[in-house]
Design an enzyme around this catalytic site. Structure first.
Site, short mmCIF file in Angstrom:
data_model
loop_
_atom_site.label_atom_id
_atom_site.label_comp_id
_atom_site.label_asym_id
_atom_site.label_seq_id
_atom_site.Cartn_x
_atom_site.Cartn_y
_atom_site.Cartn_z
N GLN A 391 0.74 -1.01 -0.10
CA GLN A 391 0.10 -0.30 0.01
C GLN A 391 1.21 1.31 0.02
O GLN A 391 1.39 1.13 0.78
CB GLN A 391 -1.06 -0.10 0.97
CG GLN A 391 -1.82 -0.55 1.51
CD GLN A 391 -1.56 -2.41 1.82
OE1 GLN A 391 -0.09 -2.72 2.34
NE2 GLN A 391 -2.60 -2.60 3.18
N ASP A 437 -6.65 -2.98 -5.93
CA ASP A 437 -6.99 -1.42 -4.94
C ASP A 437 -7.05 -0.52 -5.49
O ASP A 437 -6.93 0.60 -4.71
CB ASP A 437 -7.48 -1.93 -3.36
CG ASP A 437 -7.71 -4.06 -3.79
OD1 ASP A 437 -8.49 -3.80 -4.66
OD2 ASP A 437 -7.32 -4.53 -2.50
N ARG A 493 -13.77 -5.04 -6.06
CA ARG A 493 -14.09 -6.45 -4.92
C ARG A 493 -14.47 -5.18 -3.72
O ARG A 493 -14.21 -4.01 -3.28
CB ARG A 493 -12.87 -7.26 -3.81
CG ARG A 493 -11.43 -6.48 -3.64
CD ARG A 493 -10.76 -7.55 -3.87
NE ARG A 493 -9.68 -6.68 -3.19
CZ ARG A 493 -8.11 -7.81 -2.56
NH1 ARG A 493 -8.33 -8.54 -2.77
NH2 ARG A 493 -7.60 -6.74 -2.35
N TRP A 495 -14.09 -3.97 -0.26
CA TRP A 495 -13.72 -3.69 0.88
C TRP A 495 -14.02 -3.46 2.48
O TRP A 495 -13.53 -3.71 3.13
CB TRP A 495 -12.35 -2.72 0.81
CG TRP A 495 -11.83 -2.27 2.11
CD1 TRP A 495 -11.35 -2.87 3.32
CD2 TRP A 495 -10.94 -1.16 2.49
NE1 TRP A 495 -10.70 -2.43 3.55
CE2 TRP A 495 -10.43 -1.14 3.64
CE3 TRP A 495 -11.73 0.25 1.82
CZ2 TRP A 495 -9.53 -0.17 4.13
CZ3 TRP A 495 -11.13 1.37 2.61
CH2 TRP A 495 -9.94 1.18 3.27
#
Length: 585
Positions: A391, A437, A493, A495
């Site tokens: 991230q 993401d 997707r 979270w």
């Protein structure tokens, strides 16, 4: 196939040539130290007004400043500087001409006389510019900040002729030659102010009376306040001049910006061809010293807290600004406008230790944080350069009524964090790239005509829409592409269980998997998440093969962009751009 490839290459080079040949209008500047670019070593705060001029023009204008400290119209010619400029001038370019300060000096290598030699040099500049198809503009000298009484005029003139009181910090004027200050400015230029005006009239040249502009400004400010424009530097405050300076001729950063702003307004009046390129910003950020600040954070910090009903506009000139930027909640109504190549960059990532040895975490990794409502950004690149290390956020947005236009968001995992709960964000003609993401968070966010590029296999979005929130992510007429070799990408997707994402009339590349949607390994998410498409196009559009818990919309009832973003206050960036709402705060 070979012939098609040759044709495509030919078209590429043809279009590239057209782009390269796009005419660029150059404004050449010739003059003395009051116009010239200054060395920035040691935090030198001195600026010529010409150095600050690029921040007042659009990118259609290139400013090429050849003004030089200590030069007169004579020495500029004798040293070959004019020949160099003239060799560069092409049809449609402008040449701004401002001399006088040094033509007054008694030194033989500089001195000219108004009415004869000074005028002759100005005519030379004008006629030779025109012969090249250029457009000359004449300026007279800016005022010296010399307040006194009429009887002091000769004393002041003698003092300033000692090279404007000084040549550097080692040469300060002696107290004996400084006149006692009064309330009126003393003219030290005399007939040298008339020569540019007379030649302009004689040869029908645009003329800007900078002496009047600056006289009115300086005298209006008065003896004390006007020092803020000039190089009055207290000792031991600037490394470049430890002894300080008291200079009434040369401008500081603030003075250069103010006077350049007044001058460009006058230029727009006398040179209509340049008027459409003039821009005014509250602050300019520039790494080359042509702005108010060197860093974006300095400009943000200078914005008044809770400045209501008006925008504070900040121009970010070309450059990579490596700094963690925070726009706090009190800095409302900020517009951040970037020139081409304006990049806000940093390289933190979630597992990078902070000063206490703790991991920064996803939120702590961001290059830029936006908390202030009614923020607007245009032509800005937000990037995280830490690479594929987990991230690493490029932009963290926790603010309502935020509008990004033609911006770029660059990173890998978790590039764009739409953090603010109950917040609305609008992205128009933007580019977002990442791997996993790379668009994620709680906010309601609309992406209109955006380019979304996957740099690796993974998931485009990971919304965490709150239960009961009407909208999550909506993509309108967007284009989804991928780097070479990327062929295993989901649209989203969840979270959080109630995630929402809707893709409307989007062109989906072949990298989008037939299933389209993933449940993040939790079958229960399929009952609560809302994932939908409307008229998807491209190789990645496969409505028959989509995950069973997703939807194919039959119409767009309730999904107009204006409806999605309206909230309770009627915010409509699609129609109104970055216009502020009239609301109570």
């Amino acid at each position: 196939m070979k012939h098609k490839l040759i044709l495509l290459l030919g078209l590429f080079f043809l279009f590239s040539a057209f782009k390269a040949d796009k005419p660029v209008i150059t404004v050449f500047m010739i003059g003395d130290s009051t116009m010239a670019d200054k060395n920035l070593t040691g935090g030198n705060p001195e600026r010529g007004w010409g150095q600050m001029l690029p921040g007042y023009f659009s990118e259609d204008i290139r400013v090429d400043n050849h003004a030089m400290n200590g030069r007169s119209s004579k020495s500029f010619i004798d040293e070959g500087r004019w020949d160099k400029v003239l060799s560069l001038v092409k049809k449609g370019d402008y040449v701004f001409i401002q001399f006088g300060h040094n033509d007054e000096k008694p030194k033989a290598d500089r001195h000219t006389d108004p009415g004869t030699t000074f005028d002759a040099n100005l005519r030379k500049f004008v006629n030779e510019t025109r012969a090249k198809g250029g457009i000359p503009v004449l300026f007279n000298s800016i005022v010296r900040r010399n307040f006194g009484v009429a009887a002091d005029a000769q004393t002041v003139k003698a003092a300033v002729n000692q090279d404007d009181f000084r040549k550097d910090a080692k040469h300060e004027p002696s107290a004996a030659v400084k006149p006692e200050e009064g309330k009126k400015l003393i003219d030290t230029h005399g007939a040298y102010l008339d020569s540019p005006r007379n030649v302009a009239k004689e040869l029908n040249v645009p003329f800007v009376d900078m002496n009047k502009i600056t006289h009115d400004l300086v005298e209006g400010l008065g003896p004390d306040k006007s020092k803020e424009l000039f190089m009055w530097v207290a000792p031991n405050t600037v490394p470049a001049m430890p002894k300080g300076r008291e200079d009434n001729t040369h401008l500081n950063v603030y003075g250069g910006r103010v006077i350049a702003g007044l001058t460009v307004g006058a230029i727009a009046e006398v040179v209509p061809g340049l008027a459409k390129y003039v821009r005014h910003y509250d602050f300019v950020v520039a790494q080359d010293g042509s702005g108010d600040f060197f860093t974006v954070q300095e400009a943000i910090d200078a914005v008044p807290d809770f400045r209501k009903s008006v925008r504070t506009t900040i121009l970010v000139r070309k450059g990579v600004y490596k700094e963690k930027i925070v726009i706090p909640e009190s800095k409302i109504n900020v517009s951040l406008i970037g020139q081409e190549g304006a990049v806000l960059s940093y390289d933190d990532y979630a597992n990078k230790p902070n000063c206490f040895g703790e991991n920064k975490g996803t939120s702590g990794s961001s290059s830029c944080y936006i908390y202030a409502p009614d923020f607007y950004a245009e032509n800005i690149t937000f990037e995280n350069t830490s690479g594929p290390v987990g991230q690493a956020v490029a932009c963290f947005v926790s603010a309502d009524r935020v509008y990004f236009k033609n911006c770029r968001f660059l990173g890998f995992q978790d590039t764009l964090y739409t953090y603010g709960k109950g917040c609305r964000q609008y992205y128009e003609d933007c580019y977002v790239e990442g791997t996993v993401d790379f668009i994620f968070g709680w906010s309601t966010a609309v992406f209109n005509r955006c380019h979304i590029n996957s740099k690796g296999n993974g998931y485009v979005t990971a919304p965490s829409t709150d239960k009961g929130q009407k909208y999550g992510y909506l993509f309108y007429d967007c284009r989804l592409t991928a780097d070479a070799g990327v062929n295993n990408v989901y649209l989203s997707r969840p979270w959080r269980p109630y995630a929402q994402a809707v893709f409307i009339r989007c062109n989906l590349g072949e990298h989008i998997l037939p299933a389209g949607w993933d449940n993040w390994g939790n079958k229960d998410n399929e009952k609560t998440a809302f994932y939908a498409e409307y008229q998807s196009q491209g190789e990645g559009a496969d409505p028959e093969a989509r995950a069973s818990f997703s939807h194919q919309l039959k119409d767009l009832k309730g999904y107009g962009m204006e409806t999605v973003l309206a909230g309770e206050d009627g915010w409509n960036p699609v129609k109104n751009g970055n216009e502020l709402l009239t609301i109570k705060r």
